[in-house]
Design a protein around this motif. Structure first.
Motif, short mmCIF file in Angstrom:
data_model
loop_
_atom_site.label_atom_id
_atom_site.label_comp_id
_atom_site.label_asym_id
_atom_site.label_seq_id
_atom_site.Cartn_x
_atom_site.Cartn_y
_atom_site.Cartn_z
N PHE A 190 0.94 -1.26 0.03
CA PHE A 190 -0.05 -0.05 -0.03
C PHE A 190 0.90 1.22 -0.04
O PHE A 190 0.54 2.41 -0.75
CB PHE A 190 -0.99 -0.02 1.29
N GLU A 196 0.96 4.22 -2.93
CA GLU A 196 0.79 5.75 -2.66
C GLU A 196 1.89 6.53 -3.41
O GLU A 196 1.40 7.37 -3.99
CB GLU A 196 0.65 5.96 -1.24
N LEU A 211 -5.30 9.34 -4.37
CA LEU A 211 -5.68 8.06 -3.73
C LEU A 211 -7.27 8.36 -3.38
O LEU A 211 -7.46 9.31 -2.59
CB LEU A 211 -4.64 7.88 -2.30
N THR A 219 -10.10 3.25 0.20
CA THR A 219 -9.42 2.03 0.48
C THR A 219 -10.35 1.27 1.14
O THR A 219 -11.04 1.40 2.24
CB THR A 219 -8.14 2.43 1.11
N HIS A 249 -10.45 -2.93 2.64
CA HIS A 249 -9.76 -4.22 3.18
C HIS A 249 -10.49 -5.56 2.57
O HIS A 249 -11.69 -5.57 2.70
CB HIS A 249 -9.37 -4.13 4.47
N ASP A 252 -1.62 -5.62 3.69
CA ASP A 252 -1.23 -4.20 3.00
C ASP A 252 -0.93 -4.25 1.48
O ASP A 252 -0.52 -3.64 1.06
CB ASP A 252 -0.51 -3.49 3.79
N VAL A 293 -1.74 -4.58 -2.51
CA VAL A 293 -2.85 -4.21 -3.31
C VAL A 293 -3.31 -5.34 -3.94
O VAL A 293 -2.62 -5.91 -4.76
CB VAL A 293 -2.31 -2.99 -4.21
N GLN A 305 -7.51 -2.42 -8.30
CA GLN A 305 -7.65 -0.84 -8.34
C GLN A 305 -8.68 -0.59 -9.03
O GLN A 305 -9.12 -1.32 -10.24
CB GLN A 305 -6.24 -0.59 -8.96
N SER A 349 -9.29 4.04 -6.16
CA SER A 349 -9.46 3.43 -5.08
C SER A 349 -8.74 2.07 -5.24
O SER A 349 -8.66 1.33 -6.23
CB SER A 349 -11.08 3.26 -5.20
N LEU A 350 -8.41 1.56 -3.89
CA LEU A 350 -7.79 0.19 -3.70
C LEU A 350 -8.45 -0.56 -2.65
O LEU A 350 -8.91 -0.24 -1.86
CB LEU A 350 -6.25 0.59 -3.16
N ILE A 385 -7.33 -3.58 -0.45
CA ILE A 385 -5.86 -4.16 0.11
C ILE A 385 -6.02 -5.12 0.99
O ILE A 385 -7.17 -5.35 1.91
CB ILE A 385 -5.27 -2.88 1.25
#
Length: 282
Positions: free
Chosen positions: A126, A130, A140, A143, A145, A152, A154, A157, A177-178, A180
Motif C-alpha cells: 500500500f 501511494e 488516492l 481504500t 480491506h 497491506d 494491493v 485498483q 480506489s484500492l 488491500i
C-alpha cells in the motif's frame, strides 16, 4: 643656437601636451565611473514579491506594476486550482534590478493524460502504491480491506467504480480506489451461527466477519421479515457438536424459508442432516 632653442620648445610642448592628455584621461575616468551607477541603475534594486499561490492574472499584474518582465510556463499538479502559480524564479524576497525577467510556472486548466500504473498485478504494498500514484500525479481514493494472506498488499485498483487495467490512459488528478489485503486470509475462527436470523441480520454478521455468502430461497416467501435462515453450509457445529472452523474470505451458503419449525432449526444448527420442507422431524 637656434637648434637648441627649438629643442627646448619641443620638450616644453611635449610635456605640456602630455599633461593635457593625462588630465583629460583623469577627467574621463572619474566621469565614467561616476555616471556608471546611473547608467546601470546601481543600488536601485527591489525585492521580488511572492506570487506563488496567486491566480496568474493577479501575479502578472503585481510583477508588471513593479516593471518586471514576465515569462510563463505551465505544468500540472492535481491538488491546485487551474492557473494557480506553482513556482517562481527568482524566489520571493530576492533583490534584483528593475526590468528583470521573472519566470512563473502555472497550473494547467486541462489535466494531461497519464497511464494507469500496475499497482495490483505486481503485489505492491500500500505504501509503495501511494508513492506510485503521487509520481504519476494521481490521487488516492477510497481504500477497502479484503481477507488476504499478504497484509497491506494491493489486490485490486478501481477508477470511477470500475476495475482499471494497468496502462489505461486517464487524466492526471484522477482518484484511484484500492482494495488491500488485511493479512487475515489464513486466520481461522468458529463458523458464525446465523440459523434462525433474518436474511438482513445474517448477511450483516457474515460480512462483518469478512465472509462471503450466497442466499438460496426454498419455497415462496410471502412475508420477507418473517422469513429466516433455516440452514447454512458450513454449519455452526459438526456431528460431534464441536464448532466448525472457517477463515476470512470463505463462502457461506444460506438457505431461507418462510416458516421453518423450531426442531428443523435446532437440527440444522447442531450438525444434523440437512432438512427441507418435505423432511419429517423425528
Amino acid at each position: 643656437m637656434p637648434g637648441k632653442i627649438m629643442s627646448e620648445n619641443w620638450r616644453k610642448s611635449f610635456w605640456f601636451h602630455a599633461l593635457i592628455v593625462l588630465l583629460l584621461c583623469t577627467v574621463l575616468y572619474i566621469s565614467f565611473f561616476t555616471s556608471l551607477r546611473y547608467i546601470t541603475h546601481h543600488a536601485e534594486e527591489v525585492a521580488i514579491p511572492k506570487v506563488i499561490g496567486k491566480d496568474i492574472r493577479s501575479a502578472i499584474s503585481t510583477l508588471q506594476s513593479m516593471t518586471f518582465e514576465v515569462l510563463v510556463d505551465s505544468t500540472y499538479e492535481p491538488k491546485y486550482a487551474a492557473f494557480t502559480v506553482l513556482k517562481q524564479m527568482p524566489d520571493s524576497g530576492a533583490m534584483v534590478k528593475k526590468d528583470r525577467t521573472v519566470f512563473i510556472t502555472v497550473n494547467k486548466a486541462i489535466p494531461p493524460q497519464t497511464p494507469m500504473p500496475d499497482l495490483a498485478g505486481s503485489g505492491m504494498s500500500f505504501r509503495s502504491a501511494e508513492m506510485m500514484l503521487r509520481n504519476n500525479k494521481l490521487l488516492l481514493g477510497d481504500t477497502t480491506h479484503k481477507p488476504y494472506i499478504a497484509k497491506d498488499a494491493v489486490m485490486q485498483q478501481f477508477y470511477k467504480g470500475r476495475e482499471i487495467k494497468a496502462g489505461e490512459m486517464i487524466p492526471m488528478g484522477s482518484k484511484i480506489s484500492l482494495v488491500i489485503g488485511d493479512g487475515l486470509g489464513i486466520t481461522q475462527f468458529n463458523v458464525p451461527d446465523v440459523i434462525g436470523m433474518s436474511t438482513m441480520e445474517a448477511t450483516a454478521l457474515l460480512s462483518g466477519n469478512g465472509l462471503s455468502y450466497t442466499v438460496i430461497t426454498d419455497g415462496a416467501i410471502t412475508d420477507t421479515p418473517s422469513a429466516v435462515i433455516y440452514d447454512q453450509t458450513p454449519k455452526p457445529k459438526n456431528e460431534l457438536l464441536a464448532p466448525n472452523r472457517i477463515k476470512a474470505g470463505d463462502i457461506v451458503d444460506l438457505r431461507v424459508k418462510q416458516n421453518p419449525s423450531p426442531e428443523e432449526l435446532e437440527r440444522n444448527r447442531n450438525g444434523g442432516k440437512n432438512v427441507n420442507s418435505t423432511d419429517s422431524i423425528k
